[in-house]
Enzyme design. Structure first.
Site, PDB file in Angstrom:
ATOM      1  N   HIS A  63      41.317  39.901  39.352  1.00  0.00           N
ATOM      2  CA  HIS A  63      40.780  41.245  39.122  1.00  0.00           C
ATOM      3  C   HIS A  63      39.820  41.599  40.262  1.00  0.00           C
ATOM      4  O   HIS A  63      39.425  40.739  41.058  1.00  0.00           O
ATOM      5  CB  HIS A  63      40.062  41.326  37.779  1.00  0.00           C
ATOM      6  CG  HIS A  63      38.832  40.480  37.681  1.00  0.00           C
ATOM      7  ND1 HIS A  63      38.875  39.095  37.677  1.00  0.00           N
ATOM      8  CD2 HIS A  63      37.514  40.810  37.584  1.00  0.00           C
ATOM      9  CE1 HIS A  63      37.644  38.621  37.582  1.00  0.00           C
ATOM     10  NE2 HIS A  63      36.796  39.640  37.526  1.00  0.00           N
ATOM     11  N   ASP A  67      32.856  39.016  42.960  1.00  0.00           N
ATOM     12  CA  ASP A  67      32.815  37.556  43.063  1.00  0.00           C
ATOM     13  C   ASP A  67      34.206  36.940  43.055  1.00  0.00           C
ATOM     14  O   ASP A  67      34.353  35.738  43.288  1.00  0.00           O
ATOM     15  CB  ASP A  67      31.955  36.961  41.937  1.00  0.00           C
ATOM     16  CG  ASP A  67      32.366  37.424  40.549  1.00  0.00           C
ATOM     17  OD1 ASP A  67      32.693  38.606  40.391  1.00  0.00           O
ATOM     18  OD2 ASP A  67      32.336  36.602  39.614  1.00  0.00           O
ATOM     19  N   HIS A  68      35.236  37.755  42.840  1.00  0.00           N
ATOM     20  CA  HIS A  68      36.609  37.259  42.847  1.00  0.00           C
ATOM     21  C   HIS A  68      37.444  37.837  43.992  1.00  0.00           C
ATOM     22  O   HIS A  68      38.598  37.432  44.158  1.00  0.00           O
ATOM     23  CB  HIS A  68      37.293  37.587  41.520  1.00  0.00           C
ATOM     24  CG  HIS A  68      36.660  36.924  40.349  1.00  0.00           C
ATOM     25  ND1 HIS A  68      37.137  35.753  39.782  1.00  0.00           N
ATOM     26  CD2 HIS A  68      35.547  37.241  39.636  1.00  0.00           C
ATOM     27  CE1 HIS A  68      36.362  35.392  38.776  1.00  0.00           C
ATOM     28  NE2 HIS A  68      35.387  36.293  38.667  1.00  0.00           N
TER      29      HIS A  68
END
Length: 313
Positions: A63, A67-68
């Site tokens: 997603h 932080d991803h």
């Protein structure tokens, strides 16, 4: 010799700490590399872990929270700078196409590699690698999120005693594997199913059907455990799991090796609301996972850790 291992590049959640970088996980699967959720700083973590851009064949984003995914820009530019000679495919939620476009072209650089965009919009199979099939399931988070599952197709294990009993030997062993029968003897008569290995990657989500479907029967499950069990209300509100919830999923799914990761900064020595050292909080995540009844192999992940995928049973 094939290598199947998880290389952990980062284990923090929303805020990195002094010892935990933002997310980043490389699955080495035979001769291919799948990079999951490259958060900010992933390119540098790859360097520290001895991972090159040439090792990447796929990038899978669950997603578009920073932080991803904020590390996508640097990773994509490095792929082009190093002129990776093989195709690289990127999977990500289709609803976040505008975010992927912004990250892919966030600054000027020379494109030398044609990265194939393969956005995800529904549950089901995504792609086929050299020795695996890639699947996805929708998760439950404030923004659209998908988990990923790597499945090796089942094969056959030849049984020497049955081969001997049926007089199958020499070149006929290879022939019966290729053709399915020799002189009236079927492959099923001299072999048994060799179950393929399974790996699942589950990030930011509440408990939902997708979590259970991804985890089912996995040899290794990498799953977020952002909160400890006493903070379950925070987990539900923010669309996350606790250590106990993650372990319960793994227990019920028959997971062999559970890898907990994506830890809230509130449990680190980062400062502010810190309640314990990272070593101590890591022990508490393990304690709560065991208290939930998970009895398999358990790893509380830390940055730059390498975790082998369990050998076949």
């Amino acid at each position: 010799m094939s290598v199947r291992e998880l290389v952990v590049l980062g284990t923090a959640s929303q805020v990195p700490t002094r010892h935990r970088n933002h997310n980043g996980y490389l699955l080495r699967w035979d001769g291919e590399g799948i990079l999951f959720d490259p958060g900010e700083g992933t390119q540098r973590q790859m360097l520290r872990a001895g991972v090159a851009a040439h090792d990447l064949n796929r990038i899978c984003v669950t997603h578009f929270h920073g932080d991803h995914s904020l590390g996508l820009a640097g990773v994509i530019q490095r792929i082009n700078l190093d002129k990776v000679p093989h195709p690289v495919t990127a999977h990500y939620p289709k609803s976040g196409q505008r975010f992927f476009d912004r990250l892919r072209y966030s600054t000027a650089y020379r494109e030398t590699v044609g990265i194939t965009e393969a956005p995800v919009s529904a549950d089901g199979p995504l792609a086929t690698g050299s020795s695996y099939e890639l699947e996805t399931r929708k998760l439950s988070h404030p923004v659209e999120s998908y988990g990923y599952r790597v499945v090796e197709p089942d094969g056959r294990r030849m049984l020497p005693d049955r081969l001997a009993a049926h007089g199958i030997k020499g070149p006929d062993v290879g022939r019966i594997q290729r053709e399915g029968s020799v002189s009236g003897v079927l492959l099923e008569d001299v072999s048994e199913v060799r179950r393929g290995q399974r790996f699942a990657f589950v990030m930011d989500t509440r408990l939902c059907d997708g979590v259970h479907a991804l985890a089912e029967g996995c040899d290794m499950l990498v799953i977020e455990s952002t909160f400890l069990d006493e903070d379950i209300d925070l987990a539900v509100d923010h669309g996350h799991l606790t250590a106990g919830q993650a372990a319960t999923v793994a227990r019920d799914a028959g997971v062999r090796h559970l890898v907990l990761t994506h830890f809230s900064q509130r449990y680190s020595d980062h400062g502010g609301t810190s309640r314990s050292s990272e070593a101590e909080s890591g022990g508490e995540f393990e304690r709560q996972a065991r208290a939930a009844g998970f009895e398999g192999e358990l790893t509380v992940a830390h940055d730059l850790l390498r975790v082998p995928v369990p050998k076949r049973r």
